[in-house]
Design a protein around this motif. Structure first.
Motif, PDB file in Angstrom:
ATOM      1  N   HIS A 150      -7.224   5.753   2.262  1.00 56.64           N
ATOM      2  CA  HIS A 150      -7.892   4.680   2.900  1.00 56.64           C
ATOM      3  C   HIS A 150      -8.365   5.400   4.185  1.00 56.64           C
ATOM      4  N   TRP A 151      -7.668   6.103   5.113  1.00 55.70           N
ATOM      5  CA  TRP A 151      -7.859   6.347   6.437  1.00 55.70           C
ATOM      6  C   TRP A 151      -8.720   7.543   6.371  1.00 55.70           C
ATOM      7  N   TYR A 153       0.648  -1.211   0.000  1.00 54.34           N
ATOM      8  CA  TYR A 153       0.067  -0.097  -0.047  1.00 54.34           C
ATOM      9  C   TYR A 153       0.753   1.280  -0.110  1.00 54.34           C
ATOM     10  N   THR A 205      -4.139  -9.231  13.230  1.00 53.78           N
ATOM     11  CA  THR A 205      -3.485  -7.889  13.111  1.00 53.78           C
ATOM     12  C   THR A 205      -2.782  -7.743  11.986  1.00 53.78           C
ATOM     13  N   MET A 228      -2.115  -1.907   6.516  1.00 52.44           N
ATOM     14  CA  MET A 228      -2.715  -0.816   5.791  1.00 52.44           C
ATOM     15  C   MET A 228      -2.034   0.535   6.543  1.00 52.44           C
ATOM     16  N   ILE A 229      -1.500   0.213   7.743  1.00 51.75           N
ATOM     17  CA  ILE A 229      -0.914   1.264   8.441  1.00 51.75           C
ATOM     18  C   ILE A 229       0.590   1.357   8.155  1.00 51.75           C
ATOM     19  N   THR A 230       1.334   0.451   7.760  1.00 55.85           N
ATOM     20  CA  THR A 230       2.692   0.668   7.514  1.00 55.85           C
ATOM     21  C   THR A 230       2.966   0.474   5.944  1.00 55.85           C
ATOM     22  N   LEU A 237      -4.276  -5.171   9.355  1.00 54.88           N
ATOM     23  CA  LEU A 237      -4.452  -3.768  10.002  1.00 54.88           C
ATOM     24  C   LEU A 237      -2.957  -3.135   9.854  1.00 54.88           C
ATOM     25  N   LYS A 238      -1.917  -3.883  10.138  1.00 61.71           N
ATOM     26  CA  LYS A 238      -0.731  -3.310  10.240  1.00 61.71           C
ATOM     27  C   LYS A 238      -0.331  -3.224   8.821  1.00 61.71           C
ATOM     28  N   ARG A 297      -2.863   4.745   1.378  1.00 58.97           N
ATOM     29  CA  ARG A 297      -3.105   4.503   3.004  1.00 58.97           C
ATOM     30  C   ARG A 297      -3.787   5.810   3.359  1.00 58.97           C
TER      31      ARG A 297
END
Lengths: 214, 350
Positions: free
Chosen positions: A15-16, A7, A188, A194-196, A191-192, A12
């Motif tokens: 997305h957020w 991503y 997770t 999409m964050i990193t 989730l991780k 990202r």
């Protein structure tokens, strides 16, 4: 341990931002619809809903641009030849395989981050539900310009019911989406990612590769 | 689009009771007026001296009607705020003063006094009969329909509606005078609200027209509205006439003058607050249109507050939606528990 940069930053951020707008629209929408003043006061909910709706429109247009220019669009192409079998495998995994530690039928790669079920639902949501929901929202805002009746029924009622129905469907999507996130290698993993931006899987070469959550 | 600024609404202060259509004026009362004048200014001559200053035109293109014809003569007396008498029959104060500023901002600003008050005012004290001239809005507007320079709106339709209204049929104003246009609309200050008036101000101005007389409604639990939740919030958002006029044959921008009494008025919440409500479309489109006009495209979208609670309510869709989403939540929760148990079993077996 495998690592895949899945991503990019723009995706990202989009997305957020989308998630934030979604949450704001959902909370304000519910509060307006059911007149839940204790949740969000009416006079705060209305302008917040309006502003979030406009921003969501822009965000959706950015998604379109990102898909065309950024190359993200390839993930939303449905392969109709393999679709039926892919779907069967994916559904079988969710209803049975996942409980007996079967390997994941789909392997995330730079070219395919979404499994068949995800592709189908995201195409439906992002190219079907979302534009209709946005359109019905704008129709609300500019209802004075609508014809008096649509299909022989009062325009506003048609628009209101469409908006309501689409909103419920979107809520259903969010519930499923939030849960599916947890079905990666660990709860997770996705989730991780999409964050990193990095899709990290630990260990064994044959082990179940997780689904992407994009 | 003239918006809610209906032709008969007004933006000025409260109308002078019966201004423009004075009840019979006994000679005794006129003598009293004279006395009041003398007390107020000392000498009649001083009025003349003060006059040019008081009626200086505003310099607008058409010129003020108060400087035309014999109007200056009239205003020698009628500019005074204390120009009034107590009606011997009703014991009410009848205000005869003309607020120069309000008049010059009114829709009638370029009319000279004599264009409406045609007969019998040449002599002072005015003859009793001259006050009986029976001026009406509808009559005057009809009379001047053919005039090239003024084309007053035809009020005949309003008159028909008014004749069926609770005001025409049942109203008994405290002043004792018969109910007429002038009970609500002061022709000396009346003007349609400008198109750029914000919706809440249009609503406030419209409703103030009603509340000026219906003072009994100024109570925590307004009389006759006990059934209505949050009456003040309602009155700030919708016009009284949105509920108190018939649903049939409504014209959004020329509100009916067939005001209904309590029994006939809408007391059904869902007429506004539900998907099929008859009033809903009107209210929503109206408010959205108004705001759009005033604010422009983007600002309208952002500050659009035309949403009416309940307008998107559909118990069927809500029930189905709630059931489906609820089942889905239960489903994924059960799925999660199953995964957790499978995970535990796997670890135990290792």
């Amino acid at each position: 341990m495998s690592e895949l940069y899945l991503y990019p930053v723009w995706l990202r951020l989009w997305h957020w931002l989308n998630a934030l707008l979604f949450f704001a629209l959902l909370a304000t929408g519910i509060s307006m619809h059911f007149s839940l003043g204790w949740l969000i006061p009416f006079d705060v909910a209305v302008p917040t809903h309006n502003v979030s709706g406009i921003l969501l429109t822009l965000s959706w247009l950015a998604f379109l641009v990102g898909n065309v220019i950024g190359g993200n669009g390839k993930h939303y192409l449905i392969n109709f030849r393999t679709l039926p079998m892919d779907l069967v495998r994916q559904v079988r995994y969710y209803v049975y395989g996942i409980f007996v530690d079967e390997p994941h039928p789909f392997h995330v790669s730079a070219d395919h981050k979404l499994n068949a079920l995800q592709t189908l639902s995201y195409v439906g949501v992002m190219y079907g539900l979302m534009p209709l929901l946005i359109l019905s929202g704008w129709a609300f805002l500019f209802s004075a310009e609508l014809p008096e009746t649509l299909f022989g029924i009062g325009s506003i009622w048609v628009v209101a019911m469409a908006h309501l129905l689409l909103a419920w469907m979107m809520l259903l999507f969010i519930v499923v989406h939030l849960y599916i996130i947890t079905t990666g290698e660990t709860p997770t993993t996705n989730l991780k990612a999409m964050i990193t931006g990095w899709h990290r899987e630990g260990g064994d070469a044959t082990g179940g590769s997780a689904t992407g959550s994009g | 689009m003239n918006g809610m600024s209906n032709p008969l609404s007004r933006a000025g202060g409260p109308p002078a009771p019966n201004a423009g259509a004075s009840p019979p004026t006994p000679t005794k009362s006129l003598a009293l007026v004279h006395l009041v004048l003398l007390l107020f200014i000392g000498l009649p001559g001083a009025v003349v001296g003060a006059q040019p200053q008081q009626v200086a035109p505003h310099g607008d293109a058409g010129g003020s009607g108060l400087t035309k014809g014999d109007s200056a003569e009239c205003m020698r007396c009628h500019w005074m705020e204390t120009m009034a008498y107590r009606d011997s029959e009703t014991r009410q104060i009848v205000d005869l003063s003309i607020d120069r500023d309000a008049y010059e901002h009114s829709v009638h600003h370029d009319l000279a006094c004599s264009e409406c008050h045609a007969r019998g005012y040449r002599h002072y004290p005015h003859r009793t009969s001259s006050a009986d001239e029976g001026l009406t809005c509808v009559g005057c507007h009809e009379e001047h329909q053919g005039d090239a320079d003024v084309s007053p709106p035809d009020l005949a339709g309003f008159d028909i509606q008014y004749q069926h209204s609770v005001h025409a049929l049942e109203a008994k104003p405290e002043s004792g005078a018969a109910f007429s246009c002038f009970s609500c609309h002061n022709p000396h200050s009346f003007r349609p609200l400008p198109d750029d008036t914000p919706v809440p101000e249009v609503v406030a101005a419209n409703n103030q027209l009603c509340l000026d007389c219906h003072t009994e409604l100024d109570a925590p639990v307004p009389k006759g509205h006990e059934w209505l939740p949050r009456p003040r919030q309602h009155w700030g958002a919708v016009r009284c006439l949105d509920c108190h006029t018939p649903l049939e044959g409504r014209h959004l921008y020329a509100p009916s003058h067939q005001l209904l009494g309590a029994a006939e008025s809408n007391q059904n919440c869902v007429e506004c607050h539900s998907q099929g409500g008859e009033l809903l479309s009107q209210l929503y489109v109206h408010r959205a249109g108004e705001e759009r006009e005033q604010q422009g495209f983007l600002a309208h979208a952002v500050y659009n507050d035309a949403y009416i609670i309940g307008m998107s309510r559909s118990p069927t869709i809500d029930r189905i939606g709630l059931a489906v989403v609820g089942l889905m939540i239960l489903g994924v929760a059960a799925h999660g528990v199953g995964r957790y148990l499978a995970h535990k079993r796997k670890r135990a077996s290792q």
